[in-house]
Design an enzyme around this catalytic site. Structure first.
Site, PDB file in Angstrom:
ATOM      1  N   GLU A  82       0.962  -1.058   0.076  1.00  0.00           N
ATOM      2  CA  GLU A  82       0.222  -0.027  -0.030  1.00  0.00           C
ATOM      3  C   GLU A  82       0.889   1.108   0.047  1.00  0.00           C
ATOM      4  O   GLU A  82       1.684   1.331   0.871  1.00  0.00           O
ATOM      5  CB  GLU A  82      -1.043   0.051   1.308  1.00  0.00           C
ATOM      6  CG  GLU A  82      -1.693   1.342   1.437  1.00  0.00           C
ATOM      7  CD  GLU A  82      -2.645   1.615   0.258  1.00  0.00           C
ATOM      8  OE1 GLU A  82      -3.439   0.707  -0.250  1.00  0.00           O
ATOM      9  OE2 GLU A  82      -2.417   2.695  -0.374  1.00  0.00           O
ATOM     10  N   GLY A  86      -7.067   1.344   3.223  1.00  0.00           N
ATOM     11  CA  GLY A  86      -8.631   1.305   3.076  1.00  0.00           C
ATOM     12  C   GLY A  86      -8.910   1.922   1.773  1.00  0.00           C
ATOM     13  O   GLY A  86     -10.223   2.110   1.364  1.00  0.00           O
ATOM     14  N   THR A 109      -9.700   4.433  -1.299  1.00  0.00           N
ATOM     15  CA  THR A 109     -10.463   5.897  -1.693  1.00  0.00           C
ATOM     16  C   THR A 109     -11.694   5.672  -0.932  1.00  0.00           C
ATOM     17  O   THR A 109     -12.076   6.723  -0.214  1.00  0.00           O
ATOM     18  CB  THR A 109     -10.923   5.875  -3.110  1.00  0.00           C
ATOM     19  OG1 THR A 109      -9.821   5.735  -3.923  1.00  0.00           O
ATOM     20  CG2 THR A 109     -11.763   7.059  -3.569  1.00  0.00           C
ATOM     21  N   HIS A 162     -47.579  -0.333   6.870  1.00  0.00           N
ATOM     22  CA  HIS A 162     -47.782   1.236   6.590  1.00  0.00           C
ATOM     23  C   HIS A 162     -47.589   1.757   8.222  1.00  0.00           C
ATOM     24  O   HIS A 162     -47.586   1.011   9.063  1.00  0.00           O
ATOM     25  CB  HIS A 162     -49.601   1.123   6.576  1.00  0.00           C
ATOM     26  CG  HIS A 162     -49.954   2.562   6.842  1.00  0.00           C
ATOM     27  ND1 HIS A 162     -49.830   3.417   5.679  1.00  0.00           N
ATOM     28  CD2 HIS A 162     -50.377   3.341   7.579  1.00  0.00           C
ATOM     29  CE1 HIS A 162     -50.324   4.700   6.167  1.00  0.00           C
ATOM     30  NE2 HIS A 162     -50.668   4.563   7.298  1.00  0.00           N
TER      31      HIS A 162
HETATM   32  C1  LIG Z   1     -16.176  11.512  -3.503  1.00  0.00           C
HETATM   33  C2  LIG Z   1     -16.303   9.994  -3.663  1.00  0.00           C
HETATM   34  C3  LIG Z   1     -17.570   9.436  -2.916  1.00  0.00           C
HETATM   35  C4  LIG Z   1     -17.679   8.012  -3.298  1.00  0.00           C
HETATM   36  N1  LIG Z   1     -19.009   7.770  -2.785  1.00  0.00           N
HETATM   37  C5  LIG Z   1     -19.265   6.155  -3.019  1.00  0.00           C
HETATM   38  C6  LIG Z   1     -20.484   5.622  -2.512  1.00  0.00           C
HETATM   39  O1  LIG Z   1     -21.053   6.289  -1.800  1.00  0.00           O
HETATM   40  N2  LIG Z   1     -20.737   4.369  -2.577  1.00  0.00           N
HETATM   41  C7  LIG Z   1     -19.976   3.587  -3.579  1.00  0.00           C
HETATM   42  O2  LIG Z   1     -20.075   2.335  -3.597  1.00  0.00           O
HETATM   43  N3  LIG Z   1     -18.636   4.132  -4.281  1.00  0.00           N
HETATM   44  C8  LIG Z   1     -18.523   5.516  -4.099  1.00  0.00           C
HETATM   45  N4  LIG Z   1     -17.320   5.922  -4.195  1.00  0.00           N
HETATM   46  C9  LIG Z   1     -16.314   4.673  -5.227  1.00  0.00           C
HETATM   47  C10 LIG Z   1     -15.457   4.063  -4.291  1.00  0.00           C
HETATM   48  O3  LIG Z   1     -14.695   4.800  -3.397  1.00  0.00           O
HETATM   49  C11 LIG Z   1     -14.566   3.347  -5.061  1.00  0.00           C
HETATM   50  O4  LIG Z   1     -15.251   2.803  -6.118  1.00  0.00           O
HETATM   51  C12 LIG Z   1     -13.794   2.415  -4.497  1.00  0.00           C
HETATM   52  O5  LIG Z   1     -13.080   2.885  -3.485  1.00  0.00           O
HETATM   53  C13 LIG Z   1     -12.940   1.518  -5.430  1.00  0.00           C
HETATM   54  O6  LIG Z   1     -12.231   0.606  -4.703  1.00  0.00           O
HETATM   55  P1  LIG Z   1     -10.952   0.018  -5.066  1.00  0.00           P
HETATM   56  O7  LIG Z   1     -10.625  -0.956  -4.416  1.00  0.00           O
HETATM   57  O8  LIG Z   1     -10.854  -0.319  -6.724  1.00  0.00           O
HETATM   58  O9  LIG Z   1      -9.794   1.134  -5.058  1.00  0.00           O
HETATM   59  P2  LIG Z   1      -9.538   2.370  -4.004  1.00  0.00           P
HETATM   60  O10 LIG Z   1     -10.127   2.091  -2.899  1.00  0.00           O
HETATM   61  O11 LIG Z   1      -8.961   3.537  -4.987  1.00  0.00           O
HETATM   62  O12 LIG Z   1      -8.163   1.617  -3.311  1.00  0.00           O
HETATM   63  C14 LIG Z   1      -6.911   1.580  -4.157  1.00  0.00           C
HETATM   64  C15 LIG Z   1      -5.498   1.513  -3.318  1.00  0.00           C
HETATM   65  O13 LIG Z   1      -4.456   1.117  -4.040  1.00  0.00           O
HETATM   66  C16 LIG Z   1      -3.425   2.114  -3.541  1.00  0.00           C
HETATM   67  N5  LIG Z   1      -2.317   2.196  -4.682  1.00  0.00           N
HETATM   68  C17 LIG Z   1      -2.511   2.679  -5.922  1.00  0.00           C
HETATM   69  N6  LIG Z   1      -1.271   2.472  -6.539  1.00  0.00           N
HETATM   70  C18 LIG Z   1      -0.753   1.847  -5.973  1.00  0.00           C
HETATM   71  C19 LIG Z   1       0.655   1.214  -6.105  1.00  0.00           C
HETATM   72  N7  LIG Z   1       1.309   1.571  -7.274  1.00  0.00           N
HETATM   73  N8  LIG Z   1       1.341   0.719  -5.026  1.00  0.00           N
HETATM   74  C20 LIG Z   1       0.671   0.590  -3.891  1.00  0.00           C
HETATM   75  N9  LIG Z   1      -0.529   1.023  -3.547  1.00  0.00           N
HETATM   76  C21 LIG Z   1      -1.081   1.451  -4.675  1.00  0.00           C
HETATM   77  C22 LIG Z   1      -3.840   3.394  -3.182  1.00  0.00           C
HETATM   78  O14 LIG Z   1      -3.145   4.027  -2.165  1.00  0.00           O
HETATM   79  C23 LIG Z   1      -5.346   2.863  -2.426  1.00  0.00           C
HETATM   80  O15 LIG Z   1      -5.109   2.831  -1.271  1.00  0.00           O
HETATM   81  C24 LIG Z   1     -17.065   7.244  -4.115  1.00  0.00           C
HETATM   82  C25 LIG Z   1     -15.812   7.740  -4.616  1.00  0.00           C
HETATM   83  C26 LIG Z   1     -15.596   9.011  -4.528  1.00  0.00           C
HETATM   84  C27 LIG Z   1     -14.258   9.638  -4.984  1.00  0.00           C
END
Ligand SMILES: Cc1cc2nc3c(=O)[nH]c(=O)nc-3n(C[C@H](O)[C@H](O)[C@H](O)COP(=O)(O)OP(=O)(O)OC[C@H]3O[C@@H](n4cnc5c(N)ncnc54)[C@H](O)[C@@H]3O)c2cc1C
Length: 456
Positions: free
Chosen positions: A33, A38, A40, A438
């Site tokens: 990481e 955790g 996004t 209801h």
């Molecule tokens: C403002 C906002 C509100 C949102 N609200 C919702 C919601 O209400 N409901 C919902 O379902 N979704 C919501 N989303 C979308 C949701 O946050 C994402 O779809 C979700 O977090 C995707 O998860 P992920 O596991 O793909 O990646 P991410 O959660 O983005 O995690 C990726 C991780 O990889 C790490 N990483 C990246 N590149 C590297 C690397 N080269 N080496 C090591 N680590 C790396 C990053 O640091 C990060 O910790 C929202 C997004 C935003 C921006």
């Protein structure tokens, strides 16, 4: 070179569960990481936004107190330092929870740093080389920031969370999920808010009546809109943010104090060293995967936002479930089993499942449709929250629900009764014949379904 059985890159919504599953299966597992544990959702997506939406709603309800006979003597003001502190406390619990989980799980070794591929099965992190037969990429995405805003300290979903004051006039470029949630939230905190959108309506992937319904709700709160903005470009002028909008009518520029860019997200694949591998990415940088989330390179999977198959926490987590089921449980789950579903968290929220009306029309299916305004729901009126409407589409031949939009109080919750019937592959009559409690918002669903008409 350290040899592992499995390497997980990223601790977003799929990575930690994937790591824990691999570890529980006895695999020597590395987790890498580069940022906050955790990802996004936990740190600058779902959790903090919904926490702040809750603070904004508290302010909104307090301002409406007199409508309910509740008199508040004195001003209602928002202390952003306290809003932020509440948000930080909730976020930190989840972030620390993921970090402790990964660091304390048997068979998992955590590496904090940026992972880059050296070749198909070697990863470099902080100069250390790791290799494994199984590599799971879960790197997520980030806000897209085009060059047109150089010279401005733009806000994105990440740094807007750090504001501990209320901006005087927040300009939001992008009239979709993220922009609308922040726009309404900051309006309720006390900012003047203008939302600029290139399209001729908000959230273009939704039906036009849904776009209109959302706009109507936000206009009731004095949020300003500039739709159909063609030549979007920003600059600083005398300490003010100026965005050229070049709309057909009205002023050609909008001036404000702060600018939030919410114009889409890009996958974190540009700095992953993919050029050193055979892994295929598409022209938008998403890693190409099949229905089981395998990349074209044997032993490498891509999960979550970086594979372009979903952009939500629940789709990322479902990606983990699919990969784990196929890999360890002899359970042939597929991405194509997934029914599209998501929420848009303005208040009241939009709950969406399956196809839109526009998609149903384009499919040429014979369909039935029903719509009901929230005004027809006694619970919504009693709560003083009767904005919005629901719309349900049904296949005329199979009687299966094709899709639904519920914009209104509890829309994101009650839509699950329809979603579950879709997953059960049962006809809509299971719900239309059900007796609902209801007074609930859900009780309008059977009634609405009694009124299905041919989609013309
Ligand atoms: C403002 C906002 C509100 C949102 N609200 C919702 C919601 O209400 N409901 C919902 O379902 N979704 C919501 N989303 C979308 C949701 O946050 C994402 O779809 C979700 O977090 C995707 O998860 P992920 O596991 O793909 O990646 P991410 O959660 O983005 O995690 C990726 C991780 O990889 C790490 N990483 C990246 N590149 C590297 C690397 N080269 N080496 C090591 N680590 C790396 C990053 O640091 C990060 O910790 C929202 C997004 C935003 C921006």
């Amino acid at each position: 070179m350290e040899k592992f059985d499995a390497i997980i890159i990223g601790t977003g919504q799929a990575g930690p569960s994937m790591a824990a599953k691999c570890a529980s299966e006895g695999l020597k597992t590395a987790v890498i990481e580069k940022g906050k544990f955790g990802g996004t959702c936990v740190n600058n997506g779902c959790t903090p936004t919904k926490t702040m939406v809750a603070s904004a709603r508290a302010a909104h309800v307090a301002r409406r107190g007199a409508e309910f006979g509740v008199i508040i003597n004195g001003d209602i003001s928002v202390d952003m330092k306290l809003v932020k502190a509440r948000k930080d406390a909730i976020v930190s619990k989840s972030n620390k929870g993921v970090e402790n989980w990964m660091k304390s799980t048997k068979n998992i070794t955590v590496f904090e740093g940026h992972a880059r591929f050296e070749n198909n099965n070697t990863i470099n992190v902080n100069g250390k080389l790791l290799t494994a037969d199984k590599i799971f990429i879960n790197v997520g995405g980030k806000a897209r920031i085009p060059k047109d805003y150089e010279g401005i300290d733009v806000l994105t979903n990440a740094n807007i969370m750090d504001l501990d004051y209320v901006p005087e006039h927040l300009i939001v470029v992008g009239g979709s999920y993220i922009g609308l949630e922040f726009g309404q939230m900051f309006r309720r905190f006390g900012s003047k808010v203008t939302i600029i959108e290139r399209g001729d309506r908000l959230v273009k992937r939704e039906d036009s009546d849904v776009s209109e319904g959302i706009k109507d709700i936000l206009e009731q709160e004095d949020i300003q809109f500039r739709l159909g903005a063609t030549c979007l470009k920003g600059k600083m002028e005398n300490g003010k943010v100026v965005v050229d909008v070049d709309c057909d009518k009205g002023d050609r520029r909008v001036e404000g104090s702060h600018l939030l860019l919410a114009i889409g997200r890009v996958p974190n694949t540009g700095d992953l060293g993919l050029e050193n591998t055979d892994i295929k990415v598409n022209d938008r940088g998403f890693i190409e995967v099949n229905d089981e989330l395998k990349t074209n390179v044997e032993g490498i999977w891509a999960l979550g936002d970086c594979n372009g198959q979903g952009a939500f926490t629940h789709t990322a987590y479902n990606d983990f479930e699919i990969v784990a089921a196929n890999l360890f449980d002899n359970d042939p789950r597929r991405v194509s089993d997934r029914i599209p579903c998501y929420g848009l968290y303005i208040d009241p929220a939009l709950g969406r499942i399956g196809m839109t009306e526009e998609q149903v029309r384009a499919s040429g299916k014979k369909a039935l449709i029903t719509t009901r305004t929230m005004q027809r729901i006694s619970r919504a009126r009693e709560k003083g929250e009767a904005n919005g409407f629901m719309k349900i589409l049904v296949d005329a031949e199979t009687k299966r629900i094709l899709g639904a939009s519920i914009l209104g109080i509890e829309g994101d919750e009650i839509i699950h009764s329809l979603l579950d019937i879709m997953y059960a592959d049962m006809p809509y009559t299971v719900i239309s014949r059900a007796v609902h409690i209801h007074p609930t918002v859900s009780e309008l669903i059977p009634t609405a379904l009694h009124d299905l008409k041919p989609l013309e």
